[in-house]
Motif scaffolding. Structure first.
Motif, short mmCIF file in Angstrom:
data_model
loop_
_atom_site.label_atom_id
_atom_site.label_comp_id
_atom_site.label_asym_id
_atom_site.label_seq_id
_atom_site.Cartn_x
_atom_site.Cartn_y
_atom_site.Cartn_z
N UNK A 1 3.44 9.51 -2.76
CA UNK A 1 3.41 10.63 -1.83
C UNK A 1 3.53 10.19 -0.37
N UNK A 2 3.48 8.87 -0.14
CA UNK A 2 3.57 8.37 1.24
C UNK A 2 4.99 8.59 1.76
N UNK A 3 5.13 9.21 2.94
CA UNK A 3 6.47 9.50 3.47
C UNK A 3 7.27 8.25 3.85
N UNK A 4 6.63 7.09 3.90
CA UNK A 4 7.33 5.86 4.25
C UNK A 4 7.71 5.03 3.03
N UNK B 1 9.84 5.32 0.58
CA UNK B 1 11.26 5.13 0.27
C UNK B 1 11.89 4.05 1.16
N UNK B 2 11.38 3.93 2.39
CA UNK B 2 11.93 2.90 3.27
C UNK B 2 11.65 1.50 2.73
N UNK B 3 10.44 1.31 2.21
CA UNK B 3 10.07 -0.01 1.69
C UNK B 3 10.86 -0.33 0.42
N UNK B 4 11.18 0.67 -0.36
CA UNK B 4 11.98 0.45 -1.56
C UNK B 4 13.35 -0.13 -1.18
N UNK B 5 13.97 0.45 -0.16
CA UNK B 5 15.29 -0.03 0.29
C UNK B 5 15.18 -1.41 0.93
N UNK B 6 14.19 -1.57 1.81
CA UNK B 6 14.02 -2.89 2.45
C UNK B 6 13.82 -3.98 1.41
N UNK B 7 12.89 -3.79 0.49
CA UNK B 7 12.60 -4.82 -0.51
C UNK B 7 13.81 -5.12 -1.37
N UNK B 8 14.60 -4.10 -1.70
CA UNK B 8 15.81 -4.30 -2.49
C UNK B 8 16.80 -5.20 -1.74
N UNK B 9 16.97 -4.95 -0.44
CA UNK B 9 17.91 -5.75 0.36
C UNK B 9 17.40 -7.17 0.51
N UNK B 10 16.13 -7.33 0.84
CA UNK B 10 15.57 -8.68 1.00
C UNK B 10 15.71 -9.49 -0.28
N UNK B 11 15.36 -8.88 -1.40
CA UNK B 11 15.41 -9.60 -2.68
C UNK B 11 16.86 -9.94 -3.07
N UNK C 1 0.83 -1.21 0.00
CA UNK C 1 0.00 0.00 0.00
C UNK C 1 0.86 1.26 0.00
N UNK C 2 1.90 1.29 0.87
CA UNK C 2 2.69 2.50 1.01
C UNK C 2 3.66 2.68 -0.16
N UNK C 3 4.13 1.59 -0.75
CA UNK C 3 5.04 1.69 -1.89
C UNK C 3 4.33 2.21 -3.13
N UNK C 4 3.06 1.81 -3.30
CA UNK C 4 2.30 2.23 -4.47
C UNK C 4 1.95 3.71 -4.42
N UNK C 5 1.91 4.28 -3.21
CA UNK C 5 1.58 5.69 -3.06
C UNK C 5 2.88 6.49 -2.97
#
Length: 357
Positions: free
Chosen positions: A90-93, A95-105, A84-88
């Motif tokens: 404008x969501x201030x969070x 960018x955090x999910x982008x980095x987390x998902x990159x590291x996990x993958x 939900x937050x990655x698709x939006x």
């Protein structure tokens, strides 16, 4: 094995204030308005804390089944929140999910992740975690520490073992603070056959002594799990639930830590990143002073200020509703100050994120 005598004596229906006993932390139920003292005596040996707990019984299988069920529930909720937050944008969070998902993958793709897998929505257990833990134990900050707070995640299991094996106090939070607050373990509570089990989530609950907000304790070193960390700034990302920040804030309230208490994390080298924007970090985000990987030790000299406590205006009522110990702390502060604390904006949590209270 020595013979033990169980003595149960009824006491007056009150507990002195200095006793600081909380019903929620007892391993059995007490009748309403009635309290009992339980005394165990050995005729030829000193009883350890673990023996006392085992005497009243501990259902390991039931605890583990409940833990796994709740962990799966929480990971599903985090996956929904991430999407939900990655698709939006404008969501201030986001960018955090982008980095987390990159590291996990990346960790999965390079096969540098260990059980439990997949590592998504976890503090990832990485190849070489025990080597990073051994490097951590060589730090002067670790050697000098008498009490070490360590997160309950799998990659830090060796750190918990080394803490107990060195004769130090180990302070570990209950996973997601769902069944209580913190537990303390000490080597004298354990035997050579139970020390490894005591380093697991089940073992902490089984052998640890649960503490409350009134515990007088000084924590000399904090070990924290990370998904990603910047070695140049000490900026850190956890898995996205925010419990490390809440634990840190509560320890500040208790007076157990201050700005000088060193914060260390152990990660794989692939978890080191250079794109965490410091200016976008929130006031309660916890930075790290030292990073231990399987190949190196990094002192970050972080310029990021450490949180001074819990920032109630950032805490949603839904998050507050999940954590009993946090609600108790809020009520206590409001009683002591006579003022109502602020509350953060409401957030619509996925249905799977609702906790049994």
């Amino acid at each position: 094995m020595g013979a033990y005598v169980l003595q149960i004596s009824s006491l007056l229906p009150f507990i002195p204030k200095h006793a600081l006993i909380s019903r929620q932390f007892l391993p059995f139920s007490l009748p309403e308005n009635r309290h009992f003292s339980i005394k165990l005596e050995s005729h030829n040996s000193k009883i350890t804390h673990s023996a006392r707990k085992n005497d009243v019984g501990f259902d390991t299988a039931a605890y583990e089944a409940d833990r796994l069920s709740r962990d799966a529930e929480a990971r599903k909720a985090m996956a929904e929140t991430s999407q939900k937050e990655t698709q939006d944008e404008s969501d201030p969070k986001a960018w955090k999910w982008v980095i987390r998902n990159r590291v996990w993958e990346s960790m999965e793709a390079q096969n540098i992740a260990q059980f439990p897998r997949p590592v998504h929505h976890r503090i990832p257990n990485f190849v070489g975690a025990h080597i990073a833990a051994n490097k951590l134990s060589e730090l002067e900050e670790f050697k000098m520490a008498k009490c070490v707070k360590v997160n309950p995640d799998t990659p830090q299991k060796q750190v918990r073992f080394l803490t107990l094996n060195a004769g130090k106090k180990l302070l570990t939070p209950q996973p997601r603070l769902r069944t209580g607050f913190f537990s303390i373990l000490e080597s004298q509570m354990l035997s050579s056959s139970t020390i490894k089990e005591a380093c697991t989530s089940v073992g902490v609950a089984k052998y640890g002594r649960a503490i409350g907000l009134d515990e007088k304790i000084k924590v000399d070193l904090i070990v924290i799990g990370s998904v990603a960390v910047d070695p140049k700034t000490g900026a850190r990302l956890g898995k996205g639930e925010g419990f490390a920040e809440l634990e840190y804030g509560m320890l500040r309230y208790m007076g157990a830590i201050d700005d000088s208490t060193p914060i260390v994390t152990s990660v794989h080298d692939e978890q080191l990143v250079d794109d965490i924007p410091v200016e976008k970090l929130l006031i309660h985000d916890v930075p790290v002073d030292i990073i231990c990987t399987p190949t190196k030790i990094i002192c970050t000299n972080t310029p990021i200020p450490k949180p001074q406590g819990i920032y109630w205006d950032k805490l949603s009522p839904e998050k507050l509703g999940q954590i009993k110990i946090l609600r108790e702390l809020k009520s206590r502060i409001e009683r002591e100050t006579g003022q109502k604390l602020p509350c953060g904006p409401s957030e619509k949590l996925p249905p799977t994120a609702q906790r049994r209270r």
